[in-house]
Write an enzyme that holds these catalytic residues in place. Structure first.
Site, PDB file in Angstrom:
ATOM      1  N   ALA A 220      43.590 -49.907  28.983  1.00 44.82           N
ATOM      2  CA  ALA A 220      42.842 -51.154  28.866  1.00 44.82           C
ATOM      3  C   ALA A 220      43.736 -52.380  29.058  1.00 44.82           C
ATOM      4  O   ALA A 220      44.941 -52.284  29.269  1.00 44.82           O
ATOM      5  CB  ALA A 220      42.139 -51.200  27.513  1.00 44.82           C
ATOM      6  N   HIS A 221      43.107 -53.540  28.957  1.00 47.83           N
ATOM      7  CA  HIS A 221      43.770 -54.818  29.225  1.00 47.83           C
ATOM      8  C   HIS A 221      44.930 -55.091  28.261  1.00 47.83           C
ATOM      9  O   HIS A 221      44.865 -54.786  27.077  1.00 47.83           O
ATOM     10  CB  HIS A 221      42.767 -55.970  29.134  1.00 47.83           C
ATOM     11  N   ASN A 222      46.008 -55.634  28.831  1.00 47.81           N
ATOM     12  CA  ASN A 222      47.178 -56.093  28.067  1.00 47.81           C
ATOM     13  C   ASN A 222      47.927 -54.985  27.329  1.00 47.81           C
ATOM     14  O   ASN A 222      48.712 -55.258  26.420  1.00 47.81           O
ATOM     15  CB  ASN A 222      46.791 -57.205  27.086  1.00 47.81           C
ATOM     16  N   VAL A 223      47.690 -53.745  27.709  1.00 50.99           N
ATOM     17  CA  VAL A 223      48.485 -52.642  27.169  1.00 50.99           C
ATOM     18  C   VAL A 223      49.884 -52.695  27.773  1.00 50.99           C
ATOM     19  O   VAL A 223      50.071 -53.095  28.927  1.00 50.99           O
ATOM     20  CB  VAL A 223      47.815 -51.285  27.486  1.00 50.99           C
ATOM     21  N   SER A 240      45.695 -54.107  24.301  1.00 53.08           N
ATOM     22  CA  SER A 240      46.862 -54.710  23.639  1.00 53.08           C
ATOM     23  C   SER A 240      47.681 -53.725  22.816  1.00 53.08           C
ATOM     24  O   SER A 240      48.542 -54.143  22.037  1.00 53.08           O
ATOM     25  CB  SER A 240      46.443 -55.896  22.759  1.00 53.08           C
TER      26      SER A 240
END
Length: 330
Positions: A220-223, A240
């Site tokens: 997912a986003h910002n991982v 994240s």
């Protein structure tokens, strides 16, 4: 490739014909004349007697039993096998560099030398693809994606799509959160087929150097996934989250958002990580806990049905004892 050339490549002792031509690599039980295989596990020693391979890579301790096979004796047969496998793979790939005519690459993107861009690949605006990187058919890179050197992205993977981000409105509708970040994939990363990596809401989703990701993984986003971490199929990492270096995620592992793991953590299959992991080691279960603790708990749970029966029996004994004493006191 001649056995003498293989011997030189592997720094191996050669026993047999140095001019024997090897055309392919195969498993020992299926190898045929002209092919090479290896024995690194004692379980496969039995196949030496029946294999049709022309050459075998073996250890220094291995007893040579046949005079119609060429033996290459090395310190580590498995690592030697990987080396020769890479050599044959290089030979096969040497003629395949280039960009397939069906690939669509936006003019603002930069493709470095010695890349392989397969059929129906789409590369969006302002992307960068590093040297010696392979994008297999139907890979999609959304705008601003950065791919390092020596990477492999297998068919059907999508890099840089929107993250799953919505907020509820007063009337119950879901309002989409714009994702204006990107994905950065560093050098020597391999990503399996049909894996998806979402771009950051703001900032980046980053896959650090040496990471290996299996098929059907969702990131997912910002991982951020740090160096040399390995992730097996059907795992999912929520927004994240930060994974440490040298982590191993087995199949179907789930990681909740905004948590961190330290370096050298192994999470076993179908585990769910719901909070930070602050000590290296092996973890298992849902929620994930230290492996030994999880095993003890599972062992105790298996005893629970018997324990409940025993508790009921003891309750009846106690009730009977109380009733007898009450009758004596009357």
């Amino acid at each position: 490739m001649l056995t003498s050339e293989i011997s030189q490549l592997l720094n191996a002792e050669l026993v047999g014909d140095p001019n024997l031509n090897i055309s392919y690599i195969n498993k020992i039980e299926f190898a045929i004349e002209g092919e090479i295989s290896f024995i690194a596990n004692p379980l496969y020693e039995k196949y030496e007697e029946t294999t049709n391979a022309s050459a075998l890579i073996v250890s220094k301790e291995f007893k040579l039993n046949r005079d119609d096979i060429c033996y290459l004796i090395t310190e580590d047969p498995y690592m030697s096998f990987l080396k020769i496998l890479n050599k044959f793979n290089e030979e096969n790939d040497r003629m395949n560099f280039g960009i397939h005519h069906t690939a669509c690459i936006e003019k603002s993107s930069k493709i470095n030398s010695n890349t392989v861009i397969g059929s129906n690949v789409y590369i969006g605006n302002n992307c960068i693809v590093g040297e010696n990187t392979v994008l297999h058919p139907n890979v999609v890179l959304y705008d601003n994606t950065i791919i390092g050197d020596n990477c492999i992205i297998h068919a059907g993977s999508v890099i840089g799509s929107d993250g799953f981000g919505y907020v509820p409105s007063e009337n119950g509708e879901w309002i989409k959160i714009p994702h204006i970040g990107n994905v950065v994939i560093e050098d020597n990363v391999e990503i399996g087929a049909n894996t998806t990596i979402d771009r950051g809401t703001i900032g980046e989703t980053r896959i650090c150097k040496g990471v290996k990701i299996d098929n059907l993984v969702q990131i997912a986003h910002n991982v951020r996934i740090n160096e040399n971490t390995v992730i097996a199929g059907q795992s999912a990492i929520a927004g994240s989250a930060v994974l440490g270096k040298n982590n191993i995620l087995a199949g179907q592992v789930g990681i909740v958002g905004h948590i961190k793991t330290v370096d050298n953590v192994t999470i076993l299959g179908r585990s769910g990580v719901s909070k930070d992991i602050t000590h290296k080691g092996k973890y298992y279960g849902s929620p994930a806990r230290e492996y030994i603790t999880a095993l003890k708990e599972e062992a105790a749970l298996r005893q629970l049905p018997k324990a409940l029966i025993e508790i009921e029996r003891l309750k009846l004994e106690i009730e009977k004892f109380v009733n007898i004493n009450n009758e004596k006191n009357i």
